[in-house]
Design an enzyme around this catalytic site. Structure first.
Site, PDB file in Angstrom:
ATOM      1  N   SER A 214       0.835  -1.214   0.000  1.00 54.18           N
ATOM      2  CA  SER A 214       0.000   0.000   0.000  1.00 54.18           C
ATOM      3  C   SER A 214       0.862   1.253   0.000  1.00 54.18           C
ATOM      4  CB  SER A 214      -0.884   0.019   1.244  1.00 54.18           C
ATOM      5  OG  SER A 214      -1.572   1.253   1.349  1.00 54.18           O
ATOM      6  N   TYR A 227      -2.037  -1.166  10.566  1.00 47.69           N
ATOM      7  CA  TYR A 227      -2.111  -1.564   9.146  1.00 47.69           C
ATOM      8  C   TYR A 227      -0.851  -1.118   8.398  1.00 47.69           C
ATOM      9  CZ  TYR A 227      -3.982  -1.354   4.303  1.00 47.69           C
ATOM     10  OH  TYR A 227      -4.206  -1.479   2.945  1.00 47.69           O
TER      11      TYR A 227
HETATM   12  N1  LIG Z   1      -8.693  -0.178  -1.415  1.00 41.86           N
HETATM   13  C1  LIG Z   1      -7.656   0.595  -1.154  1.00 41.86           C
HETATM   14  O1  LIG Z   1      -7.763   1.834  -1.140  1.00 41.86           O
HETATM   15  C2  LIG Z   1      -6.336  -0.016  -0.885  1.00 41.86           C
HETATM   16  C3  LIG Z   1      -5.216   0.837  -0.811  1.00 41.86           C
HETATM   17  C4  LIG Z   1      -3.974   0.277  -0.578  1.00 41.86           C
HETATM   18  C5  LIG Z   1      -3.853  -1.085  -0.433  1.00 41.86           C
HETATM   19  N2  LIG Z   1      -4.953  -1.894  -0.504  1.00 41.86           N
HETATM   20  C6  LIG Z   1      -4.769  -3.328  -0.346  1.00 41.86           C
HETATM   21  O2  LIG Z   1      -5.456  -4.012  -1.369  1.00 41.86           O
HETATM   22  C7  LIG Z   1      -5.715  -5.339  -0.941  1.00 41.86           C
HETATM   23  C8  LIG Z   1      -7.112  -5.729  -1.333  1.00 41.86           C
HETATM   24  O3  LIG Z   1      -8.045  -4.942  -0.642  1.00 41.86           O
HETATM   25  P1  LIG Z   1      -9.319  -4.305  -1.326  1.00 41.86           P
HETATM   26  O4  LIG Z   1      -9.222  -2.852  -1.100  1.00 41.86           O
HETATM   27  O5  LIG Z   1      -9.463  -4.809  -2.706  1.00 41.86           O
HETATM   28  O6  LIG Z   1     -10.513  -4.784  -0.388  1.00 41.86           O
HETATM   29  P2  LIG Z   1     -11.356  -6.137  -0.339  1.00 41.86           P
HETATM   30  O7  LIG Z   1     -12.190  -6.044   0.867  1.00 41.86           O
HETATM   31  O8  LIG Z   1     -12.042  -6.335  -1.635  1.00 41.86           O
HETATM   32  O9  LIG Z   1     -10.258  -7.253  -0.181  1.00 41.86           O
HETATM   33  C9  LIG Z   1      -9.786  -7.719   1.057  1.00 41.86           C
HETATM   34  C10 LIG Z   1      -9.805  -9.224   0.955  1.00 41.86           C
HETATM   35  O10 LIG Z   1      -9.188  -9.769   2.124  1.00 41.86           O
HETATM   36  C11 LIG Z   1      -9.775 -11.012   2.342  1.00 41.86           C
HETATM   37  N3  LIG Z   1      -9.672 -11.374   3.749  1.00 41.86           N
HETATM   38  C12 LIG Z   1      -9.979 -10.605   4.834  1.00 41.86           C
HETATM   39  N4  LIG Z   1      -9.729 -11.300   5.961  1.00 41.86           N
HETATM   40  C13 LIG Z   1      -9.269 -12.520   5.582  1.00 41.86           C
HETATM   41  C14 LIG Z   1      -8.811 -13.661   6.270  1.00 41.86           C
HETATM   42  N5  LIG Z   1      -8.762 -13.687   7.615  1.00 41.86           N
HETATM   43  N6  LIG Z   1      -8.413 -14.748   5.555  1.00 41.86           N
HETATM   44  C15 LIG Z   1      -8.447 -14.720   4.198  1.00 41.86           C
HETATM   45  N7  LIG Z   1      -8.836 -13.660   3.494  1.00 41.86           N
HETATM   46  C16 LIG Z   1      -9.235 -12.574   4.169  1.00 41.86           C
HETATM   47  C17 LIG Z   1     -11.202 -10.888   1.933  1.00 41.86           C
HETATM   48  O11 LIG Z   1     -11.601 -12.110   1.365  1.00 41.86           O
HETATM   49  C18 LIG Z   1     -11.204  -9.784   0.911  1.00 41.86           C
HETATM   50  O12 LIG Z   1     -11.446 -10.320  -0.353  1.00 41.86           O
HETATM   51  C19 LIG Z   1      -5.422  -5.368   0.553  1.00 41.86           C
HETATM   52  O13 LIG Z   1      -4.161  -5.965   0.763  1.00 41.86           O
HETATM   53  C20 LIG Z   1      -5.342  -3.898   0.930  1.00 41.86           C
HETATM   54  O14 LIG Z   1      -4.494  -3.687   2.027  1.00 41.86           O
HETATM   55  C21 LIG Z   1      -6.189  -1.383  -0.732  1.00 41.86           C
END
Ligand SMILES: NC(=O)c1ccc[n+]([C@@H]2O[C@H](COP(=O)([O-])OP(=O)(O)OC[C@H]3O[C@@H](n4cnc5c(N)ncnc54)[C@H](O)[C@@H]3O)[C@@H](O)[C@H]2O)c1
Length: 323
Positions: A214, A227
């Site tokens: 991130s 986080y």
């Molecule tokens: N959305 C943003 O703005 C953003 C910014 C920077 C980084 N990220 C990163 O992107 C990645 C995906 O997140 P997203 O934003 O697409 O949200 P999202 O909610 O779609 O994805 C998070 C995923 O984590 C999985 N998850 C949660 N707890 C779990 C567990 N205990 N065991 C297995 N799986 C589990 C869920 O199945 C979910 O699909 C993450 O690593 C997040 O840190 C997101």
């Protein structure tokens, strides 16, 4: 050449049939003024299908809006495992891998089955296999089982995307509970490590490991301390593991997203934080869509990224970060 053109045409046509007509990425105003009053403050898991329908970006994404992506047969028959592949950024990577000709296993939490079923349908409509592997990745033995399931089905893993994470906003270190801290560390750091450790013996020359880290690892926002610590650890892991595996022809990289509207924020942020966050997007003037992240994963997973390892690709709407 003709064979390649046919592949591209086939996957493109198939994708267009699945996704309907093209939808442009929304402009800045379309993200503002969303009403999140119906959000469940206590919910810790985001469901793509439940996301606020008044935010244009999710309208596009909820209809599997990957139609502006033009595949080119870059991942024919590659066997991929994407954690968190049921929704958000992981879903975009999984679907675009399939558009490029890959078979994709997705891992997710069992309570997100409804999202996973939709992704499976989308991938199967592209003519590719989609293996559903629900499992809480905080369980070390569970991580091993996920890898075993994929290897039993396909014999190998060519691309591993460590994408699952949790995030909880909390502006004061003294308010971060033991439970929250351990949960975040257990999934984001330990889960990423355990799953990768189990997968590496089944990966060979030309394989690719991608971690969704991130922008926060570089920017250090005050309300996402635990986080942020885990995301910085993931960047460290990418660098160390790249140095360890590059001699075996396995590349290891990170994608560092900026603000992208996904179920993660819906589930984790308070109403106030989420509204503020939507009003103050990235320098580009808006937040991103998962489909704008997917191509970075294809780039790192395919031969297009063959000379890149140990790096972070910043897909963040224009924020300049020190890398
Ligand atoms: N959305 C943003 O703005 C953003 C910014 C920077 C980084 N990220 C990163 O992107 C990645 C995906 O997140 P997203 O934003 O697409 O949200 P999202 O909610 O779609 O994805 C998070 C995923 O984590 C999985 N998850 C949660 N707890 C779990 C567990 N205990 N065991 C297995 N799986 C589990 C869920 O199945 C979910 O699909 C993450 O690593 C997040 O840190 C997101």
């Amino acid at each position: 050449m003709d064979a390649i053109k046919q592949v591209v045409s086939d996957v493109t046509n198939s994708a267009q049939q699945q996704t309907g007509q093209a939808g442009a990425h929304p402009g800045p105003d379309e993200f503002k003024g969303a009403d999140h009053s119906q959000r469940d403050e206590g919910r810790k898991v985001g469901i793509q299908a439940d996301m606020a329908k008044d935010v244009k970006t999710t309208d596009v994404e909820a209809e599997d809006g990957f139609d502006s992506y033009k595949p080119a047969g870059k991942m024919i028959d590659r066997k991929c495992l994407v954690t968190g592949g049921d929704s958000g950024i992981g879903r975009a990577a999984a679907v675009m891998f399939a558009m490029e000709g890959a078979d994709v296993a997705i891992n997710y939490l069992p309570e997100e089955q409804v999202d996973a079923n939709k992704v499976q349908k989308t991938i199967q409509a592209l003519g590719r296999q989609c293996l559903l592997v629900p499992q809480d990745l905080r369980d070390m033995e569970g991580c091993k089982r996920v890898v075993e399931t994929v290897v039993k089905a396909w014999g190998r893993i060519d691309v591993l995307v460590n994408n699952a994470s949790v995030m909880y906003d909390c502006p004061d270190i003294t308010d971060i509970s033991d439970e929250q801290f351990h949960h975040t560390i257990d999934l984001n750091i330990k889960g990423t490590f355990f799953l990768t450790r189990a997968a590496v013996p089944h990966m060979g020359k030309g394989s690719s490991i991608i971690v969704t880290a991130s922008q926060v690892a570089y920017a250090g926002p005050p309300s996402l301390l635990d986080y942020t610590m885990t995301k910085a650890a993931q960047v460290g892991m990418v660098r160390g593991l790249s140095n360890q595996l590059i001699g075996k022809g396995i590349r290891v990289n990170a994608v560092c997203p900026g603000p992208v509207y996904t179920p993660l924020q819906e589930a984790a942020m308070s109403k106030g934080t989420l509204s503020e966050w939507l009003k103050n997007p990235a320098p580009i003037g808006r937040i991103g869509q998962p489909s704008e992240l997917g191509p970075a994963y294809v780039f790192l997973a395919s031969a297009d990224g063959s000379f890149i390892s140990g790096q972070s690709i910043h897909v963040n709407g224009g924020a300049i970060v020190a890398s």
